[in-house]
Design a protein around this motif. Structure first.
Motif, PDB file in Angstrom:
ATOM      1  N   SER A  46       0.835  -1.196   0.000  1.00 34.45           N
ATOM      2  CA  SER A  46       0.000   0.000   0.000  1.00 34.45           C
ATOM      3  C   SER A  46       0.871   1.248   0.000  1.00 34.45           C
ATOM      4  O   SER A  46       1.987   1.254   0.515  1.00 34.45           O
ATOM      5  CB  SER A  46      -0.940   0.030   1.212  1.00 34.45           C
ATOM      6  OG  SER A  46      -0.208   0.264   2.405  1.00 34.45           O
ATOM      7  N   THR A  48       0.606   4.977   1.459  1.00 35.58           N
ATOM      8  CA  THR A  48      -0.139   5.523   2.593  1.00 35.58           C
ATOM      9  C   THR A  48       0.193   6.993   2.837  1.00 35.58           C
ATOM     10  O   THR A  48       1.353   7.376   2.813  1.00 35.58           O
ATOM     11  CB  THR A  48       0.203   4.720   3.869  1.00 35.58           C
ATOM     12  OG1 THR A  48      -0.050   3.347   3.627  1.00 35.58           O
ATOM     13  CG2 THR A  48      -0.583   5.192   5.058  1.00 35.58           C
ATOM     14  N   GLU A  67      -4.926   4.680   3.018  1.00 36.87           N
ATOM     15  CA  GLU A  67      -4.074   3.761   2.267  1.00 36.87           C
ATOM     16  C   GLU A  67      -4.705   3.380   0.938  1.00 36.87           C
ATOM     17  O   GLU A  67      -5.921   3.193   0.850  1.00 36.87           O
ATOM     18  CB  GLU A  67      -3.828   2.488   3.088  1.00 36.87           C
ATOM     19  CG  GLU A  67      -3.209   2.791   4.442  1.00 36.87           C
ATOM     20  CD  GLU A  67      -2.480   1.616   5.055  1.00 36.87           C
ATOM     21  OE1 GLU A  67      -1.946   0.766   4.305  1.00 36.87           O
ATOM     22  OE2 GLU A  67      -2.435   1.550   6.295  1.00 36.87           O
ATOM     23  N   PHE A  69      -4.364   0.287  -1.483  1.00 34.02           N
ATOM     24  CA  PHE A  69      -3.865  -1.080  -1.445  1.00 34.02           C
ATOM     25  C   PHE A  69      -3.894  -1.699  -2.837  1.00 34.02           C
ATOM     26  O   PHE A  69      -4.881  -1.569  -3.563  1.00 34.02           O
ATOM     27  CB  PHE A  69      -4.723  -1.911  -0.491  1.00 34.02           C
ATOM     28  CG  PHE A  69      -4.344  -3.357  -0.417  1.00 34.02           C
ATOM     29  CD1 PHE A  69      -3.293  -3.774   0.378  1.00 34.02           C
ATOM     30  CD2 PHE A  69      -5.047  -4.307  -1.142  1.00 34.02           C
ATOM     31  CE1 PHE A  69      -2.945  -5.121   0.461  1.00 34.02           C
ATOM     32  CE2 PHE A  69      -4.713  -5.653  -1.070  1.00 34.02           C
ATOM     33  CZ  PHE A  69      -3.654  -6.058  -0.269  1.00 34.02           C
ATOM     34  N   THR A  79      -7.461  -3.615  -6.357  1.00 34.77           N
ATOM     35  CA  THR A  79      -7.024  -2.471  -5.563  1.00 34.77           C
ATOM     36  C   THR A  79      -8.225  -1.883  -4.826  1.00 34.77           C
ATOM     37  O   THR A  79      -9.376  -2.083  -5.235  1.00 34.77           O
ATOM     38  CB  THR A  79      -6.401  -1.367  -6.449  1.00 34.77           C
ATOM     39  OG1 THR A  79      -7.407  -0.832  -7.304  1.00 34.77           O
ATOM     40  CG2 THR A  79      -5.236  -1.890  -7.279  1.00 34.77           C
TER      41      THR A  79
END
Length: 136
Positions: A46, A48, A67, A69, A79
């Motif tokens: 991720s 962030t 985040e 991902f 995602t």
């Protein structure tokens, strides 16, 4: 469904920003970017944005993280975004919140929704879980 895993931080970079005007409080606010890597039924990485008002001397403060991902949950790839926050009074985490951002899923994770959480073990291991549903 629930997917669980562990994560490690591979990059933490402070961002030097200046707000529109200065407000002095008892704890300064800092902003950073992070790269996290996940393993287990949560597998991927991720990007962030991490914001915190935290006093390192006392261990008291609050963080807010957003985040993005990229990876898989239970082997389903895609995602999505998720957000979490918590406070600490120098010990355990309190006042936690964790949410998957609605409408953010792509690929096999399109339509993902739900929540989750994270803990930090006595040995420093960071664990994460997602309680999620997949919709269309």
């Amino acid at each position: 469904m629930r997917a669980e895993g562990t994560f490690t931080t591979h990059e933490f970079t402070a961002i030097d920003t200046t707000p529109a005007f200065e407000v002095r409080t008892g704890t300064e606010v800092g902003i950073a970017t992070m790269e996290k890597r996940y393993a287990g039924k949560v597998d991927g990485r991720s990007a962030t944005y991490f914001t915190a008002a935290y006093d390192q001397a006392t261990g008291i403060g609050t963080y807010v993280a957003m985040e993005s991902f990229d990876g898989s949950l239970d082997g389903v790839a895609g995602t999505f975004n998720f957000a979490h926050l918590a406070s600490t009074l120098g010990g355990d985490r309190v006042d936690e919140a964790f949410v998957i951002v609605p409408g953010s899923g792509t690929g096999g994770l399109t339509g993902i929704g739900g929540s989750g959480g994270l803990t930090v073990g006595a040995d420093g291991t960071h664990r994460v879980w997602f309680d999620y549903t997949l919709g269309k």
